[in-house]
Design an enzyme around this catalytic site. Structure first.
Site, PDB file in Angstrom:
ATOM      1  N   LYS A  28     -14.891  42.003  38.259  1.00  0.00           N
ATOM      2  CA  LYS A  28     -14.341  42.091  39.613  1.00  0.00           C
ATOM      3  C   LYS A  28     -13.507  43.339  39.832  1.00  0.00           C
ATOM      4  CE  LYS A  28      -9.994  40.532  39.779  1.00  0.00           C
ATOM      5  NZ  LYS A  28      -8.929  41.168  39.105  1.00  0.00           N
ATOM      6  N   GLY A  53      -9.015  35.909  38.907  1.00  0.00           N
ATOM      7  CA  GLY A  53      -9.464  34.515  38.914  1.00  0.00           C
ATOM      8  C   GLY A  53      -8.520  33.604  38.158  1.00  0.00           C
ATOM      9  N   ASN A  54      -7.951  34.109  37.053  1.00  0.00           N
ATOM     10  CA  ASN A  54      -7.003  33.300  36.287  1.00  0.00           C
ATOM     11  C   ASN A  54      -5.704  33.069  37.052  1.00  0.00           C
ATOM     12  OD1 ASN A  54      -8.295  32.691  33.716  1.00  0.00           O
ATOM     13  ND2 ASN A  54      -8.300  34.892  33.384  1.00  0.00           N
ATOM     14  N   LYS A  71     -17.952  39.675  29.036  1.00  0.00           N
ATOM     15  CA  LYS A  71     -17.158  39.111  30.140  1.00  0.00           C
ATOM     16  C   LYS A  71     -16.819  37.645  29.870  1.00  0.00           C
ATOM     17  CE  LYS A  71     -15.313  38.585  34.211  1.00  0.00           C
ATOM     18  NZ  LYS A  71     -13.987  39.147  34.497  1.00  0.00           N
ATOM     19  N   LYS A 121      -9.697  46.355  33.620  1.00  0.00           N
ATOM     20  CA  LYS A 121      -8.732  46.728  34.662  1.00  0.00           C
ATOM     21  C   LYS A 121      -8.328  48.187  34.501  1.00  0.00           C
ATOM     22  CE  LYS A 121      -6.811  42.091  35.325  1.00  0.00           C
ATOM     23  NZ  LYS A 121      -8.057  41.470  34.920  1.00  0.00           N
TER      24      LYS A 121
END
Length: 382
Positions: A282, A79-80, A197, A344
């Site tokens: 995500k 998203g970033n 988050k 991640k």
């Protein structure tokens, strides 16, 4: 009963708007009924037919090469990486950043690669949440699960529109579909008691000090980039629309799914799914989706170019490839903070343990180089 016979006695190119001369004759049907003489005479008139102009295109639109028979590759877009911190986060600037982010994806599609796309929504859903906070005295509040759904539609729209345009500029047409996706979590997940988050914009330390009392937010420092609000991030257990996603993928559609980690839903007391206040990570949702689809390669694009040892120190060292055992050892020493690179790494290890063969972490601009092994960090199971 009378029958009208229509005939074109002459015509020229209708595209130029030329006249067409038509003749109408009427005659009696087989009943033998007589027709007035005047009605049996031919009637002549002219009509002008105009066609919409044909717009010339630079290249003939064709479909990309047939996807290969091997499983698709899943690309998880951060998203970033869809936000430029140097620009105001307007819709127009987000479209522009997304257009740059999908250019290498379009190149891969043009090569005949079959892709599944997911994306983050941390900054975007945070903007939406802030909008709710600022307007709650004037209009109804929107729960976080609905905001995630909103962000799926908005970001998916940007990705599919920009990707379609990038493909059309290459003379290609492909089917792209964004699927609003629910992801089931457990209602008693301990993550609800310990939010990790980050969502929304970055704040200075001075701003972050006042937000807990002003808005009731929990704040954390995010990888040296500033302070952000944190919300619960429960573990994804099932993708509600997985069968639909699988059918679309099998049909060769480029599917955008599990946006923002998916809309978080949990079983209520009646065993029906209800929305919950959370944001599913995500990358964890992407790893689950990849495993469900039999994907062997997952690529995670993010705001940095690779994994690093001692990232927040002057001695930081870039990692080009690493195995899961060493990755776990680094994670155990706190090299990958929760809410930043930590999820991640966890998602990469989980994906590889569930049958995946390779995970690549890279900057979106370096996607092609990372695809070919010249950039990013490649992670494989030992």
């Amino acid at each position: 009963m009378q029958v009208a016979h229509l005939a074109a006695s002459s015509a020229t190119d209708a595209a130029s708007g030329s006249d067409i001369r038509l003749t109408i004759r009427q005659s009696a049907c087989h009943s033998g009924r007589k027709v007035h003489p005047a009605m049996s005479d031919p009637v002549h008139f002219r009509v002008t037919v105009r066609r919409a102009p044909v717009v010339a295109t630079a290249a003939r639109i064709t479909r990309p090469a047939t996807p290969r028979l091997h499983p698709p590759t899943l690309i998880a877009m951060g998203g970033n990486s869809l936000i430029d911190p140097a620009q105001a986060p307007t819709v127009a600037s987000q479209f522009a950043v997304t257009a740059r982010a999908v250019m290498p994806i379009a190149e891969l599609v043009a090569r005949g690669e079959h892709l599944v796309l997911t994306h983050g929504n941390g900054p975007q859903v945070g903007f939406m949440q802030l909008r709710v906070e600022l307007s709650k005295t004037a209009i109804h509040e929107v729960p976080l699960d609905s905001l995630v759904a909103d962000s799926q539609g908005a970001i998916g729209y940007m990705i599919q529109r920009d990707l379609r345009e990038a493909l059309e500029c290459r003379g290609l047409r492909a089917e792209i579909a964004t699927l609003v996706t629910e992801v089931e979590v457990l209602a008693d997940d301990e993550a609800f008691a310990h939010p990790t988050k980050p969502i929304g914009k970055f704040y200075s330390a001075i701003e972050a000090a006042t937000l807990p009392s002003e808005r009731g937010w929990q704040m954390v420092e995010d990888a040296g980039r500033g302070w952000r609000r944190v919300v619960a991030s429960p573990t994804p257990h099932a993708i509600v629309q997985i069968d639909t996603i699988r059918r679309l993928v099998d049909a060769g559609v480029i599917v955008v799914a599990c946006g923002g980690g998916g809309i978080p839903v949990a079983r209520g007391c009646d065993d029906h799914l209800i929305g919950v206040e959370a944001v599913v990570d995500k990358d964890h949702a992407s790893a689950l989706l990849a495993s469900e689809l039999g994907v062997t390669r997952m690529i995670i694009t993010t705001g940095i170019d690779a994994l690093y040892r001692d990232y927040s120190t002057p001695q930081r060292a870039r990692i080009t490839s690493i195995g899961t055992r060493e990755l776990r050892r680094m994670a155990a020493t706190g090299q990958f903070p929760p809410g930043s690179m930590g999820p991640k790494i966890e998602a990469a290890v989980r994906f590889l343990e569930c049958g995946g063969e390779e995970v690549v972490i890279c900057h979106p601009d370096a996607l092609i180089d990372a695809w070919e092994g010249r950039a990013g960090t490649t992670i494989r199971k030992d």
